[in-house]
Design a protein around this motif. Sequence first.
Motif, PDB file in Angstrom:
ATOM      1  N   THR A 162       0.843  -1.186   0.000  1.00 22.44           N
ATOM      2  CA  THR A 162       0.000   0.000   0.000  1.00 22.44           C
ATOM      3  C   THR A 162       0.885   1.244   0.000  1.00 22.44           C
ATOM      4  OG1 THR A 162      -1.673  -1.195   1.283  1.00 22.44           O
ATOM      5  CG2 THR A 162      -1.889   1.199   1.141  1.00 22.44           C
ATOM      6  N   PHE A 163       0.664   2.125  -0.971  1.00 18.50           N
ATOM      7  CA  PHE A 163       1.499   3.309  -1.157  1.00 18.50           C
ATOM      8  C   PHE A 163       0.811   4.559  -0.622  1.00 18.50           C
ATOM      9  CE2 PHE A 163       3.078   0.143  -4.006  1.00 18.50           C
ATOM     10  CZ  PHE A 163       4.450   0.353  -4.030  1.00 18.50           C
ATOM     11  N   PRO A 164       1.551   5.659  -0.453  1.00 22.71           N
ATOM     12  CA  PRO A 164       0.984   6.867   0.163  1.00 22.71           C
ATOM     13  C   PRO A 164      -0.268   7.396  -0.524  1.00 22.71           C
ATOM     14  CG  PRO A 164       3.369   7.034   0.082  1.00 22.71           C
ATOM     15  CD  PRO A 164       3.014   5.797  -0.680  1.00 22.71           C
ATOM     16  N   ASP A 165      -0.409   7.171  -1.838  1.00 26.84           N
ATOM     17  CA  ASP A 165      -1.607   7.646  -2.532  1.00 26.84           C
ATOM     18  C   ASP A 165      -2.770   6.663  -2.403  1.00 26.84           C
ATOM     19  OD1 ASP A 165      -0.833   5.563  -4.124  1.00 26.84           O
ATOM     20  OD2 ASP A 165      -0.572   6.751  -5.957  1.00 26.84           O
ATOM     21  N   GLU A 166      -2.613   5.654  -1.504  1.00 27.33           N
ATOM     22  CA  GLU A 166      -3.617   4.632  -1.199  1.00 27.33           C
ATOM     23  C   GLU A 166      -3.788   3.598  -2.314  1.00 27.33           C
ATOM     24  OE1 GLU A 166      -7.262   6.420   0.055  1.00 27.33           O
ATOM     25  OE2 GLU A 166      -6.373   7.321   1.855  1.00 27.33           O
ATOM     26  N   SER A 167      -2.927   3.635  -3.308  1.00 28.75           N
ATOM     27  CA  SER A 167      -2.958   2.579  -4.323  1.00 28.75           C
ATOM     28  C   SER A 167      -2.421   1.286  -3.708  1.00 28.75           C
ATOM     29  CB  SER A 167      -2.108   2.965  -5.542  1.00 28.75           C
ATOM     30  OG  SER A 167      -0.756   3.172  -5.171  1.00 28.75           O
ATOM     31  N   GLU A 168      -2.950   0.152  -4.178  1.00 27.37           N
ATOM     32  CA  GLU A 168      -2.567  -1.153  -3.649  1.00 27.37           C
ATOM     33  C   GLU A 168      -2.137  -2.076  -4.775  1.00 27.37           C
ATOM     34  OE1 GLU A 168      -5.984  -2.580  -1.585  1.00 27.37           O
ATOM     35  OE2 GLU A 168      -5.582  -1.399   0.229  1.00 27.37           O
ATOM     36  N   TYR A 169      -1.067  -2.832  -4.505  1.00 23.12           N
ATOM     37  CA  TYR A 169      -0.588  -3.831  -5.454  1.00 23.12           C
ATOM     38  C   TYR A 169      -0.281  -5.108  -4.679  1.00 23.12           C
ATOM     39  CZ  TYR A 169      -0.146   0.013  -8.738  1.00 23.12           C
ATOM     40  OH  TYR A 169      -0.421   1.083  -9.556  1.00 23.12           O
ATOM     41  N   PHE A 170      -0.274  -6.236  -5.396  1.00 23.18           N
ATOM     42  CA  PHE A 170      -0.086  -7.531  -4.758  1.00 23.18           C
ATOM     43  C   PHE A 170       0.986  -8.325  -5.491  1.00 23.18           C
ATOM     44  CE2 PHE A 170      -4.330  -6.099  -3.876  1.00 23.18           C
ATOM     45  CZ  PHE A 170      -4.572  -6.471  -2.561  1.00 23.18           C
ATOM     46  N   LEU A 171       1.691  -9.151  -4.730  1.00 20.41           N
ATOM     47  CA  LEU A 171       2.624 -10.111  -5.306  1.00 20.41           C
ATOM     48  C   LEU A 171       2.315 -11.486  -4.721  1.00 20.41           C
ATOM     49  CD1 LEU A 171       6.074  -8.240  -5.219  1.00 20.41           C
ATOM     50  CD2 LEU A 171       4.537  -8.544  -7.170  1.00 20.41           C
TER      51      LEU A 171
END
Length: 290
Positions: free
Chosen positions: A224-233
């Motif tokens: 989870t990044f500061p701009d609230e975007s989310e990515y998964f691995l």
Amino acid sequence: MTADTSDRQGGDESVSSVELENQVFGDNPTEVRDTDHYTREYVGGMVEKWDELIDWKKRSESEGNFFVDQLRSRGVRTVLDAATGTGFHSVRLLEEGFDTVSADGSPQMLARAFRNGMDYGGHVLRVVNADWRWLNRDVHGEFDAIICLGNSFTHLFSEHDRRKTLAEFYAMLSHDGVLIIDQRNYDAVLDNGSGSNRTYYYCGEQVSAKPDHVDEGLARYKYTFPDESEYFLNMYPIRKNYLRGLMRDVGFQRIDTFGDFQDTYGDDEPDYFIHVAEKSYRDFGELNDD
């Protein structure tokens, strides 16, 4: 890893992995346990944010000279950075005078690495889009050392792929070459839910990296990044001694395992294990079984 140019995004037309901006996991993300899904995870949106997660300056401080010292102590001159990512270790090795080739299975990562090389010291990285399982086909030459860092090896979901990859690494090393490969401390993650303090590897203070799902066949992490975007691995949770055994089976001789760059540690303490495996043939009595 593979650069599959026939990935599909939902039911749309075929989309090149170079063009993907959003991750594609399907309706049940925890069912994604496939080596070839790699390029649909490291998509444009995540690649552009990856350096926020690493924080190059703090990562350099946390590692110190560990990798440089390991290589120099063995007289290494040529290095294959097999999991280049956005180029952190390739740039560091070039600055230290090593003749370095940068390979990765994600073309988007390689493009970012090339730009980073120019931005951090004007280095022109020699980048190669390579599938580890056919490394000798994609990358030419012999190397004194191969490094596979950033927990990248755990993107291989089948034992067949893992053994094939290690055999490719072994074949590309000189007779006295060394493989340095790291992994998250999945023993601690699987057994007691620890091993996620991120002290050394992911140094970006504003980025959260937490387990989203863990079982014996899948470790799925959410970033989870500061701009609230989310990515998964999605990664395969490889246990430390299992990986050491695979390296021995392929032919690597002496294997030293460090915990967060230290040679003395408790099994649950390190966030990461770093294996330093030598190819040079040794008599049985010289081998270590730590």
